[in-house]
Design a protein around this motif. Structure first.
Motif, PDB file in Angstrom:
ATOM      1  N   GLY A   1     -11.453  27.907 -15.494  1.00 32.37           N
ATOM      2  CA  GLY A   1     -11.152  26.555 -15.944  1.00 32.37           C
ATOM      3  C   GLY A   1     -11.266  25.583 -14.785  1.00 32.37           C
ATOM      4  O   GLY A   1     -11.520  25.962 -13.644  1.00 32.37           O
ATOM      5  N   ALA A   2     -11.074  24.322 -15.074  1.00 32.29           N
ATOM      6  CA  ALA A   2     -11.175  23.282 -14.043  1.00 32.29           C
ATOM      7  C   ALA A   2     -10.464  22.035 -14.519  1.00 32.29           C
ATOM      8  O   ALA A   2     -10.121  21.915 -15.700  1.00 32.29           O
ATOM      9  N   ARG A   3     -10.230  21.116 -13.591  1.00 31.67           N
ATOM     10  CA  ARG A   3      -9.684  19.816 -13.975  1.00 31.67           C
ATOM     11  C   ARG A   3     -10.246  18.735 -13.074  1.00 31.67           C
ATOM     12  O   ARG A   3     -10.620  18.984 -11.925  1.00 31.67           O
ATOM     13  N   ALA A   4     -10.304  17.536 -13.622  1.00 35.59           N
ATOM     14  CA  ALA A   4     -10.780  16.381 -12.868  1.00 35.59           C
ATOM     15  C   ALA A   4      -9.634  15.787 -12.064  1.00 35.59           C
ATOM     16  O   ALA A   4      -8.459  16.059 -12.344  1.00 35.59           O
ATOM     17  N   PRO A   5      -9.936  14.944 -11.067  1.00 34.59           N
ATOM     18  CA  PRO A   5      -8.864  14.284 -10.318  1.00 34.59           C
ATOM     19  C   PRO A   5      -8.134  13.259 -11.187  1.00 34.59           C
ATOM     20  O   PRO A   5      -8.732  12.647 -12.079  1.00 34.59           O
ATOM     21  N   ALA A   6      -6.866  13.076 -10.924  1.00 33.95           N
ATOM     22  CA  ALA A   6      -6.096  11.977 -11.514  1.00 33.95           C
ATOM     23  C   ALA A   6      -5.965  10.900 -10.446  1.00 33.95           C
ATOM     24  O   ALA A   6      -5.311  11.104  -9.429  1.00 33.95           O
ATOM     25  N   THR A   7      -6.623   9.776 -10.675  1.00 33.49           N
ATOM     26  CA  THR A   7      -6.618   8.701  -9.694  1.00 33.49           C
ATOM     27  C   THR A   7      -6.053   7.432 -10.318  1.00 33.49           C
ATOM     28  O   THR A   7      -5.872   7.340 -11.533  1.00 33.49           O
ATOM     29  N   GLU A   8      -5.787   6.452  -9.472  1.00 32.92           N
ATOM     30  CA  GLU A   8      -5.229   5.189  -9.971  1.00 32.92           C
ATOM     31  C   GLU A   8      -6.189   4.528 -10.959  1.00 32.92           C
ATOM     32  O   GLU A   8      -5.764   3.956 -11.960  1.00 32.92           O
ATOM     33  N   SER A   9      -7.483   4.653 -10.701  1.00 31.38           N
ATOM     34  CA  SER A   9      -8.472   4.033 -11.577  1.00 31.38           C
ATOM     35  C   SER A   9      -8.726   4.845 -12.845  1.00 31.38           C
ATOM     36  O   SER A   9      -8.976   4.282 -13.913  1.00 31.38           O
ATOM     37  N   LEU A  10      -8.682   6.165 -12.714  1.00 38.97           N
ATOM     38  CA  LEU A  10      -8.894   7.067 -13.851  1.00 38.97           C
ATOM     39  C   LEU A  10      -7.711   8.016 -13.916  1.00 38.97           C
ATOM     40  O   LEU A  10      -7.756   9.138 -13.406  1.00 38.97           O
ATOM     41  N   ALA A  11      -6.644   7.554 -14.544  1.00 37.29           N
ATOM     42  CA  ALA A  11      -5.373   8.284 -14.512  1.00 37.29           C
ATOM     43  C   ALA A  11      -5.387   9.541 -15.375  1.00 37.29           C
ATOM     44  O   ALA A  11      -4.610  10.469 -15.144  1.00 37.29           O
ATOM     45  N   THR A  12      -6.232   9.588 -16.398  1.00 34.24           N
ATOM     46  CA  THR A  12      -6.276  10.748 -17.285  1.00 34.24           C
ATOM     47  C   THR A  12      -7.247  11.766 -16.729  1.00 34.24           C
ATOM     48  O   THR A  12      -8.466  11.575 -16.776  1.00 34.24           O
TER      49      THR A  12
END
Length: 257
Positions: A190-201
């Motif tokens: 599995g994997a996940r994307a970063p949670a950033t201020e611009s893209l919180a989800t």
């Protein structure tokens, strides 16, 4: 002062010069090279930016070779990637998630622009995509159905992904590297994307280790990496087998009924 690419390469001592001829500000390039070293860009991706296998992950080629993601992104898009974790259809995963969440998203646009400029001003590697596999009609049909059942709901029927959230497969160089470690790892663990201020989800991907055999993983990856205009080297079943064992990933559940 602006310098031609040829002089930039000589100034930085980065080796052979590629085919590019773009003007770059020497001070910005130098600052970018310093920041790249300070933030471990060159530590993981090598001093010549050609990438290396790190065992469970592959740090890809980040030179401006036209077959790489960096080669196809503009300086502005590279900055966006380092700020948000997504650009040009690619979405960061693996070790880059922590780099972006804990470091680059908090850096100034000026510093990120310097890093991006350094990458674009560096000599292009000699990387070329490997020969694609030959898939017979039965394998192609089986892999296409597997993709539709397991992947299309998120990544799209045509591999288009969801901008800023789920990576595209079509035309995404980060999915097409000759070293398939990262895409194998994603299917197994599995994997996940970063949670950033611009893209919180931060979108997540589940493990398919329990659902797919080594041969089935090879089939679906060869399909994805060679559909919708993509062309990439065949994935080795030995790569999948070894990585599954090293990661202690689950084996496919086989019904006894």
């Amino acid at each position: 002062m602006k310098i031609r690419y040829l002089l930039a390469g000589a100034y930085l001592g980065l080796g052979a010069v590629g085919a590019y001829a773009q003007d770059f500000d020497a001070a910005v390039v130098t600052r970018g090279s310093e920041l790249a070293a300070e933030n471990s860009c060159t530590g993981c991706h090598r001093a010549d930016l050609t990438g290396t296998n790190m065992g469970w992950y592959f740090a890809p080629d980040i030179s401006p070779n036209p077959n790489t993601l960096i080669g196809q992104l503009s300086i502005e898009e590279i900055v966006a990637y380092l700020q948000t974790g997504a650009a040009g259809g690619a979405v960061a995963a693996g070790p880059m998630v922590g780099v972006i969440e804990n470091n680059t998203q908090h850096m100034s646009v000026e510093d990120l622009t310097a890093i991006a400029t350094f990458l674009k001003a560096s000599p292009a590697s000699d990387y070329t995509p490997g020969e694609p596999p030959v898939m017979d009609e039965a394998t192609q049909t089986r892999a296409a159905l597997s993709y539709e059942v397991n992947c299309a709901a998120c990544h799209g029927l045509s591999g288009e992904g969801i901008p800023g959230m789920i990576p595209a497969f079509a035309g995404n160089p980060s999915m097409l590297t000759n070293d398939a470690t990262n895409v194998i790892h994603a299917l197994l663990m599995g994997a996940r994307a970063p949670a950033t201020e611009s893209l919180a989800t931060a979108a997540g991907m589940p493990s398919f280790a329990w659902k797919m055999s080594d041969a089935e993983i090879v089939e679906i990856l060869d399909f994805v990496r060679n559909s919708w205009g993509n062309s990439a080297a065949a994935v080795s079943i030995d790569e999948v087998e070894v990585l599954r064992e090293d990661l202690e990933a689950a084996q496919k559940i086989v019904s006894t009924q």
